[in-house]
Design an enzyme around this catalytic site. Structure first.
Site, PDB file in Angstrom:
ATOM      1  N   TYR B  15       0.813  -1.341   0.011  1.00  0.00           N
ATOM      2  CA  TYR B  15       0.045  -0.030   0.091  1.00  0.00           C
ATOM      3  C   TYR B  15       0.786   1.265  -0.135  1.00  0.00           C
ATOM      4  CZ  TYR B  15      -3.147   3.718   1.621  1.00  0.00           C
ATOM      5  OH  TYR B  15      -3.833   4.793   1.798  1.00  0.00           O
ATOM      6  N   ASP B  39     -10.385   9.508   5.094  1.00  0.00           N
ATOM      7  CA  ASP B  39      -9.001  10.052   5.015  1.00  0.00           C
ATOM      8  C   ASP B  39      -9.117  11.750   4.922  1.00  0.00           C
ATOM      9  OD1 ASP B  39      -6.614  11.015   4.536  1.00  0.00           O
ATOM     10  OD2 ASP B  39      -6.031   9.091   3.354  1.00  0.00           O
TER      11      ASP B  39
END
Lengths: 125, 125
Positions: B15, B39
């Protein structure tokens, strides 16, 4: 309304300090009455002041020191990395977790989850 | 059954690497189909592949680098600190979050929440 970033930072700093040299009652005072503690993540969740007092009582009277590293605060929650070193005889046990805490509007901790793996985040010297 | 610690560590490393230099589809492939992304924490939760592709599409083609710092894995979940540096013109923008991820039994990310505060965890140089 979420607790302020400043208030949350203050509680995180107090928490890490008191885990080293405070009484279990002082640590528990940072928590809301029906708060939950999962430490480490994956173990049984403790709920409420009695269970929390019992948990931190295990640290009371130990020779311990803590160091707070990174703290991230967003929308009434915090995650922070720290180290706890306890001395037992001539051995030092270091645990290095990242804790996640959720706070109520008064800045009391309503939930704590400690991410660490006994296999990789604990060392003895 | 929770994904193994090794599998989760591999996905976290992939990631962080792909956020720097991968395609949005490659990042999205790490997620389960109906995964959620928040986020930073406190903003709207994005759900599902389309929303996730759109989110990471914003990074695609930028000159970016990432550094993974601490990773803590417990019971099918991970938290990890990293830095993302993006270059725009002669400026470097650094964001330093701690992300929380939950994984399914195949090691796909089912939920990601990134803890960082634009006021304190972002810098320009």
């Amino acid at each position: 309304m979420a607790a302020s970033t400043d208030k949350i930072r203050e509680v995180v700093e107090a928490y890490v300090r008191l885990v080293a040299d405070g009484k279990a009652t002082e640590v528990a005072d940072l928590y809301a009455d029906d708060a939950t503690v999962e430490d480490p993540v994956g173990t049984d969740v403790r709920r409420g002041r009695e269970a929390i007092l019992e948990f931190y009582g295990g640290l009371e009277g130990m020779e311990a020191s803590t160091t707070l590293h990174q703290v991230k605060i967003a929308a009434g929650e915090a995650v922070f990395s720290f180290e706890l070193v306890t001395k037992v005889g001539d051995k030092s046990y270091t645990v290095a977790p990242i804790d996640h805490m959720v706070f109520d509007e008064d800045g009391k901790i309503t939930a704590m989850r400690a991410f660490w793996d006994p296999a990789t985040d604990m060392s003895v010297s």
